[in-house]
Design a protein around this motif. Structure first.
Motif, PDB file in Angstrom:
ATOM      1  N   GLY B  76      -1.974  -8.022  -3.799  1.00 24.36           N
ATOM      2  CA  GLY B  76      -3.137  -8.198  -3.031  1.00 24.36           C
ATOM      3  C   GLY B  76      -2.749  -8.404  -1.385  1.00 24.36           C
ATOM      4  O   GLY B  76      -3.528  -7.898  -0.479  1.00 24.36           O
ATOM      5  N   VAL B  77      -1.939  -9.094  -1.246  1.00 26.40           N
ATOM      6  CA  VAL B  77      -1.183  -9.323  -0.010  1.00 26.40           C
ATOM      7  C   VAL B  77      -1.183  -8.073   1.076  1.00 26.40           C
ATOM      8  O   VAL B  77      -1.371  -7.674   1.964  1.00 26.40           O
ATOM      9  CB  VAL B  77      -0.295 -10.435   0.344  1.00 26.40           C
ATOM     10  CG1 VAL B  77       0.311 -10.310   1.566  1.00 26.40           C
ATOM     11  CG2 VAL B  77      -0.676 -11.825   0.199  1.00 26.40           C
ATOM     12  N   VAL B  78       0.077  -7.129  -0.096  1.00 24.13           N
ATOM     13  CA  VAL B  78       0.486  -5.832   0.700  1.00 24.13           C
ATOM     14  C   VAL B  78      -0.592  -4.994   0.969  1.00 24.13           C
ATOM     15  O   VAL B  78      -1.035  -4.251   1.999  1.00 24.13           O
ATOM     16  CB  VAL B  78       1.555  -5.215  -0.340  1.00 24.13           C
ATOM     17  CG1 VAL B  78       1.719  -3.901  -0.062  1.00 24.13           C
ATOM     18  CG2 VAL B  78       2.670  -6.274  -0.257  1.00 24.13           C
ATOM     19  N   LEU B  79      -1.713  -4.780   0.031  1.00 21.68           N
ATOM     20  CA  LEU B  79      -2.661  -3.787  -0.195  1.00 21.68           C
ATOM     21  C   LEU B  79      -3.822  -4.448   1.223  1.00 21.68           C
ATOM     22  O   LEU B  79      -4.298  -3.315   1.987  1.00 21.68           O
ATOM     23  CB  LEU B  79      -3.753  -4.007  -1.467  1.00 21.68           C
ATOM     24  CG  LEU B  79      -2.915  -3.253  -2.139  1.00 21.68           C
ATOM     25  CD1 LEU B  79      -4.101  -3.289  -3.502  1.00 21.68           C
ATOM     26  CD2 LEU B  79      -2.878  -1.787  -2.079  1.00 21.68           C
ATOM     27  N   TYR B  80      -4.100  -5.578   1.306  1.00 18.55           N
ATOM     28  CA  TYR B  80      -4.574  -6.275   2.438  1.00 18.55           C
ATOM     29  C   TYR B  80      -4.076  -5.759   3.811  1.00 18.55           C
ATOM     30  O   TYR B  80      -4.764  -5.054   4.746  1.00 18.55           O
ATOM     31  CB  TYR B  80      -5.001  -7.853   2.403  1.00 18.55           C
ATOM     32  CG  TYR B  80      -6.006  -8.120   3.673  1.00 18.55           C
ATOM     33  CD1 TYR B  80      -7.137  -8.036   3.413  1.00 18.55           C
ATOM     34  CD2 TYR B  80      -5.458  -8.519   4.590  1.00 18.55           C
ATOM     35  CE1 TYR B  80      -8.104  -8.360   4.382  1.00 18.55           C
ATOM     36  CE2 TYR B  80      -6.107  -8.932   5.777  1.00 18.55           C
ATOM     37  CZ  TYR B  80      -7.507  -8.969   5.716  1.00 18.55           C
ATOM     38  OH  TYR B  80      -8.255  -9.179   6.640  1.00 18.55           O
ATOM     39  N   ALA B  81      -2.744  -6.111   3.860  1.00 18.81           N
ATOM     40  CA  ALA B  81      -2.154  -5.723   5.108  1.00 18.81           C
ATOM     41  C   ALA B  81      -2.023  -4.204   5.319  1.00 18.81           C
ATOM     42  O   ALA B  81      -2.088  -3.997   6.462  1.00 18.81           O
ATOM     43  CB  ALA B  81      -0.910  -6.420   4.894  1.00 18.81           C
ATOM     44  N   GLY B  82      -1.578  -3.479   4.210  1.00 17.77           N
ATOM     45  CA  GLY B  82      -1.684  -2.106   4.526  1.00 17.77           C
ATOM     46  C   GLY B  82      -2.893  -1.199   4.672  1.00 17.77           C
ATOM     47  O   GLY B  82      -3.113  -0.253   5.332  1.00 17.77           O
ATOM     48  N   LEU B  83      -4.120  -1.762   3.955  1.00 14.44           N
ATOM     49  CA  LEU B  83      -5.297  -0.855   3.715  1.00 14.44           C
ATOM     50  C   LEU B  83      -6.514  -1.645   4.424  1.00 14.44           C
ATOM     51  O   LEU B  83      -7.272  -1.279   5.191  1.00 14.44           O
ATOM     52  CB  LEU B  83      -5.452  -0.203   2.476  1.00 14.44           C
ATOM     53  CG  LEU B  83      -4.697   0.582   1.852  1.00 14.44           C
ATOM     54  CD1 LEU B  83      -4.884   0.828   0.433  1.00 14.44           C
ATOM     55  CD2 LEU B  83      -4.642   1.928   2.682  1.00 14.44           C
TER      56      LEU B  83
END
Lengths: 239, 289
Positions: B76-83
């Motif tokens: 979730g953190v990665v998806l938020y940061a990236g998208l």
């Protein structure tokens, strides 16, 4: 001390502020008068960091606030009670007040701040477990002022706190502002209730069409012919 | 009558998973005003994560949650940061539109990736106690699904406590209600967005784990779960996680009743009928504020 210099702001192509310069000294009560659409709310939102100004500077104790987010400006000690109160209606009075102390600087003194708010607005103490949307407009305004005080501000900015509130409660809120100021907090007040705010304030600015067109000691502005004609009307004689 | 009761119980148990799946979608939509149509694909990923944790480590399937939850928080953190962090920079009105484009893109990519990595076969986690059945008054209740329902309810309870007691949980609710007022209270709204998205993804991961245990996962289950979650969110309304869970139970029960009354194919129709009726009659949903 708050120093606003040559502040410009616009909504798209519509210019809302065309170079506003004003100051609010430490512990001072300053009123901002002006007709609807003069840019008063825009000015407060710009200072609070909700709007990015197009030009000019906002300095607080000598530091530029320009690049800070709104939550960081709260942390620096400026709090805004927004127009329409903007409380968290599905939460209780206590939760709203607690959220007001979210800034790291405000947390250690949260208990004292809460006592201070309840001392100012005793009506809130008994209603702390009630949902905010169940309160009257005046009580909600007390919560809004209280929530801002919970951030332990050094300057409290208020956007039309008397709007749509019973006169008795307006008096209570203005008395509270005086009390808040006595504890050393500066107050920057935007009001339609010109007579009451000029009576409360030390100094005032008049904003028209996004520019400062008048400023001075509040007592002097109360006697100023332009201010009397434009904002106080014929009833102003009754002081 | 006994068949109906039996169907109803199975429907309610599936409904608990609908509720769990919807809670994540509802949290993200309510706080970020972003509709993540790839939510079902996140559930699918959670299912595969649980499958491989169990297959490779031999852990008890329910214990795999202890690994899948932190992994999906991280995703979730990665998806938020990236998208999705870029979507919330836009005005609130344009966010849904932008998030639909990004969400559909993400859904397609994850689906294709899953087919590529794990083939299109259905998989499910088999346990030694998987066949156990409780018999109550002539009704058969699979033990696994009872555990799944209980776990889904427990997760919703934990979420509810987080959102009502935890400092940042309150900040997340405040941001959902009025993000400008949240900023003025000193809340870092971007951080509240990040936390809400990570929690939403963790809920999807948990739902996926339970789907893999009680039912099955394949790369193509995403759209179906997104759809169910969306129906439940519309049915229950925003603002209450417990309301969302109850909404899931209602959908599960309604599906069971319509499958019993009109025949199996009508199972899928009832949700859409509910969707339309709620939008017309009570747009805020059953429990919406």
């Amino acid at each position: 001390m708050l120093e606003v210099r040559d502040l410009e702001a616009s909504y798209g192509d519509l210019r809302a502020l065309g170079g506003v310069t004003l100051t609010v000294g430490a512990g001072e009560i300053v009123a901002l008068l002006g007709p609807n659409g003069a840019g008063k709310s825009t000015l407060l939102k710009s200072i609070a960091g909700l709007l990015r100004p197009r030009g000019g500077t906002i300095r607080w104790d000598g530091h530029d606030l320009g690049t800070l987010g709104a939550h960081q400006i709260v942390e620096r000690g400026l709090a805004l009670v927004p127009e329409g109160r903007r409380l968290f209606g599905s939460m209780t009075v206590a939760e709203n007040l607690e959220l007001g102390a979210f800034a790291p600087r405000a947390r250690p003194v949260q208990a004292e701040s809460l006592e201070r708010v309840f001392a100012l607005f005793p009506a809130l103490r008994d209603r702390r477990t009630q949902l905010v949307r169940a309160l009257s407009g005046g009580q909600q305004q007390m919560v809004a002022v209280g929530r801002a005080l919970m951030s332990a501000p050094r300057l409290l900015m208020l956007d039309e706190p008397s709007l749509g509130i019973a006169p008795r409660l307006v008096t209570a809120i203005f008395d509270a502002l005086l009390e808040i100021n006595r504890s050393g907090v500066g107050v920057f007040l935007v009001e339609q209730n010109v007579h009451a705010s000029l009576t409360l304030a030390h100094r005032a600015y008049v904003l028209e069409g996004g520019r400062v067109v008048g400023e001075g000691a509040a007592a002097a502005l109360l006697e100023d012919p332009h201010v009397r004609r434009a904002y106080l009307g014929p009833l102003a004689v009754r002081v | 009558m006994r068949i109906l009761a039996q169907q109803l119980i199975l429907g309610l148990m599936l409904g608990g998973l609908y509720g769990l799946a919807a809670a994540g979608l509802s949290l993200v939509f309510g706080v970020l005003k972003v509709l993540n149509v790839a939510h079902g694909e996140l559930i699918m990923l959670g299912g595969y994560a649980a499958f491989f944790v169990v297959a490779l480590s031999g852990l008890d399937p329910f214990a795999s949650l202890l690994l899948v939850l932190p992994l999906s928080l991280l995703l979730g953190v990665v998806l938020y940061a990236g998208l999705f962090g870029f979507v919330v920079r836009a005005h609130e009105e344009t966010r849904v539109k932008n998030s639909l484009l990004i969400g559909f893109g993400l859904a397609l990519a994850l689906h294709a990736l899953a087919v590529r990595l794990w083939t299109a076969d259905e998989r499910s986690i088999i346990t030694p106690y998987g066949g156990s059945v409780l018999r109550v008054g002539g009704l058969s209740i699979p033990l696994m699904r009872v555990l799944i329902l209980a776990l889904a309810l427990a997760l919703i309870g934990i979420l509810h406590v987080l959102l009502t007691r935890w400092r940042w949980g309150k900040a997340i609710r405040a941001t959902a209600e009025d993000w400008e007022a949240a900023l003025l209270s000193g809340i870092d709204v971007r951080r509240a967005y990040l936390l809400a998205f990570a929690l939403g993804t963790a809920l999807a991961g948990a739902a996926g784990t339970l789907v893999a245990i009680g039912y099955s996962v394949s790369p193509s289950i995403g759209l179906e779960w997104t759809l169910k979650a969306l129906i439940v969110v519309v049915l229950a309304g925003l603002g209450s996680m417990i309301g969302t869970f109850v909404g899931g139970l209602v959908l599960g029960a309604a599906e069971a009743v319509s499958a019993y009354t009109f025949g199996g194919p009508y199972r899928e129709v009832v949700g859409l009928v509910i969707f339309v009726i709620v939008l017309v009659a009570r747009p805020r949903g059953l429990f919406g504020r």
